[in-house]
Write an enzyme that holds these catalytic residues in place. Sequence first.
Site, PDB file in Angstrom:
ATOM      1  N   ARG A 524      25.301 -10.049 110.893  1.00  0.00           N
ATOM      2  CA  ARG A 524      24.940  -8.901 111.768  1.00  0.00           C
ATOM      3  C   ARG A 524      23.351  -8.603 111.406  1.00  0.00           C
ATOM      4  O   ARG A 524      23.151  -8.164 110.326  1.00  0.00           O
ATOM      5  CB  ARG A 524      25.800  -7.612 111.760  1.00  0.00           C
ATOM      6  CG  ARG A 524      25.485  -6.803 113.015  1.00  0.00           C
ATOM      7  CD  ARG A 524      26.374  -5.646 113.352  1.00  0.00           C
ATOM      8  NE  ARG A 524      25.512  -4.706 113.930  1.00  0.00           N
ATOM      9  CZ  ARG A 524      25.251  -4.748 115.045  1.00  0.00           C
ATOM     10  NH1 ARG A 524      25.409  -5.812 115.934  1.00  0.00           N
ATOM     11  NH2 ARG A 524      24.463  -3.982 115.650  1.00  0.00           N
ATOM     12  N   GLU A 674      32.661  11.806 112.245  1.00  0.00           N
ATOM     13  CA  GLU A 674      33.702  11.099 111.732  1.00  0.00           C
ATOM     14  C   GLU A 674      34.750  11.411 110.871  1.00  0.00           C
ATOM     15  O   GLU A 674      34.148  12.280 109.739  1.00  0.00           O
ATOM     16  CB  GLU A 674      33.011   9.857 111.303  1.00  0.00           C
ATOM     17  CG  GLU A 674      34.082   8.703 110.747  1.00  0.00           C
ATOM     18  CD  GLU A 674      33.151   7.589 110.455  1.00  0.00           C
ATOM     19  OE1 GLU A 674      32.365   7.027 111.017  1.00  0.00           O
ATOM     20  OE2 GLU A 674      33.734   6.933 109.261  1.00  0.00           O
ATOM     21  N   HIS A 703      36.851   1.966 115.019  1.00  0.00           N
ATOM     22  CA  HIS A 703      36.206   0.576 114.466  1.00  0.00           C
ATOM     23  C   HIS A 703      37.536  -0.388 114.660  1.00  0.00           C
ATOM     24  O   HIS A 703      37.320  -1.498 114.212  1.00  0.00           O
ATOM     25  CB  HIS A 703      35.749   0.689 113.147  1.00  0.00           C
ATOM     26  CG  HIS A 703      34.870   1.761 113.073  1.00  0.00           C
ATOM     27  ND1 HIS A 703      34.739   2.836 112.559  1.00  0.00           N
ATOM     28  CD2 HIS A 703      33.551   1.476 113.457  1.00  0.00           C
ATOM     29  CE1 HIS A 703      33.591   3.441 112.820  1.00  0.00           C
ATOM     30  NE2 HIS A 703      32.651   2.560 113.189  1.00  0.00           N
TER      31      HIS A 703
END
Length: 763
Positions: A524, A674, A703
């Site tokens: 990524r 979160e 996720h």
Amino acid sequence: MVASSVLGFPRIGAHREIKKVVEAYWAGKTNAEEVTKVAAEVKKTNWTELKQRGVTYIPSGDFSLYDHVLDHSAAFNAIPKRYQGQGLSALDTYFAMARGRQADGVDVPAGEMKKWFDSNYHFLVPELDDTVEFKLNFNKPLEEFKEAKALGITTRPVVLGPITYLAIAKATKEAKPDFDPITLLPKLLPVYKQLLNELKTAGAEWVQIDEPILVTDKGANYESQYGSAYPELVSAGPKLLLTTFYGRLESNVNFIAKLPIAGLHIDLDRAPEQLEKTIAAVSSTPIVLSLGVVSGRSVWKTDFATATKYGEKAVSALGQDRVIISTSSTLLHIPVTLASEDKLTAEQKDWFSFALEKASEVATIAAVVSGSQDAAIAAALEANRTSIAKRRDFEKNSDDSVRKRVASVTPDQYERKSPFTTRLEAQKVLGLPKFPTTTIGSFPQTKEIRQARAKLGKGEITSEEYEKFIEKEIESAVRFQERIGLDLLVHGEPERNDMVQYFGERLSGFVFTQNAWVQSYGSRYVRPPIIVSDVSRKEPMTVRWSKYAQSLTSKPMKGMLTGPVTILNWSFPRVDISREIQAQQLALALRDEVIDLEAAGIKAIQVDEPALREGLPLRRADWNSYLNWAGNSFKLSTAGVGDHTQTHSHFCYSDFDDIFPQIQRLDADVISIEASKSDLKLINTFKHYGYSNNIGPGVYDVHSPRVPGNVEIQERLKAMLAYLDQSLLYVNPDCGLKTRGWKETEASLINLVEAARWARQNH
Ligand code: GLN
Ligand code: ZN
């Protein structure tokens, strides 16, 4: 002669070869031989390019197919049990550790990823306990040293230092309570010695050993470990250059200078003030000093005049043979080369220097400091002087009105008009029920959305067609939310390519690259925008879409913006003015947007700050100053609205313990965090400190495609209610849903709404 060095180089390849081949391998479209072949070509190109640019010390062993810390764990046999005995090849075991594996009867999750010091690069956290049996599975630095040597290039192998490696590791779940990985040092050292010894036998004169833990507060705890380990390591063979980067050594320099190392590297980009102290500490030793004067973290051209001054200072104290001119850190954090950019103007190109250009810079500066009379060096020096002067001119003529506005900000602009309790009353106009349900902003970025954006980019559809398409997407997101019964709606962000890029493209002061990719983790890569001048808003950036979305429904619509600190932290900032000023400029631009949203009838506005925490400095002594200006810029961006307008913020992490007062100080009416994967300690933190505003701890993980059950969410809420005031609790997922598919999004949110209904009936 003063030597030059580069501490590490981007792995991606100038044309993203490594990303492509690795992803093809994962998809089963190519084999391991092809991966090795492409990797060899990229390494060869990197080494050859550095050599051509005249760099004395060229790194090897820093290359990686995924992550250098993971390479180390794999090479040293620090492979958690769950990956062993699965019948996987070494390469597949490596990738299983990196990203998990779910195929052919094997089902193992990935290891944990963490941010590498204060960068946006993520490493795989080594998992250790007493049962680990370190051994050298593979001497990667040696293999790469030989690989380069076969090409006629002598390199300086790079090895992650043992103390940093253990300091960033974590204990396995099976470890004894209070197990500290550093206690494994005596077991680890023999393997390091073997590795170093093999390098020496193969002809390596120097080895670069990275110990960045020394620039953190934790570093000082390891004085005795350094004292015992390094004499042993040194006895194993090659000369060791101990490298420290991303910050300052402070008093650690005193014990480091006493080690029998042959060289010490310090970061003068991040901490130029440590030069004199370090010179003093090493002057009565034989240690060679490597000066990190060319930034490995910024894309700006180095000012040769300043760099030369540092070099000359060191040379006059230590002599030419004891000074190396180097990049401040590895160049991993910056893109490969400016040569791949053809959309930047000539003026802009002249401001920057990427990895290959930085390599030329270290070579040139070393030659200047050596007193070179070479005409080419003189010309390079002159060219640098001219371009730095031009840049300074540009800076001077940057946007004066923005600067004046920043200078005239008054303290009241940071504060809402009334305290939270008053606002809470005023915000009843939103008509939200108890336990309001909402989402974090984005809905699935489908293939159709990406295609439409690509078509617009290529001119295959007109902007009218594109806008119609986006309107349709927004409308279906709104209808979906109404249908399943969410309370506070969002428009779904279909028009955004990326939460930072979208704003960067609409603000003045940013430039964008075409190929300036930087590794975030594994395959990524991100392309951070570059802030080049004073930042201001040309026109409203999001109002059109939020207003449209609100026009479709009688339920309240939440406006959605990326916060100033996050835009700053996920861009390459300017280096001529402080980050604080840049954050303030961004904050003022966003403040205008927030006020315009309010005027357009938007009653709730969320300003996301997922990157606030990661910007924390490495040294605690620097935290307050950062948190002050970072918090202030958030406040400045949000405080311009009336009491009846509800401000939200969102944070994608769950570590609040040590920054709690700052989160409270932001004074957002609602925060979402979160929380689904953390235990209730997190919620307890908020109770413990008496957090007073509305809070929505995420009730499920976004996720993974897994759908959380209604009862599971109820249980989550029940547990939270034991700690939090029920009148302040919001119900939402952990984060935005852009990476999810619609199927699981719909199923999950239906259960979330159901669970909130249950809470209303039972509380
Ligand atoms: N509003 C953004 C979204 O939902 C927030 C993303 C983030 O926190 N990283 O996508
Ligand atoms: Zn998030």
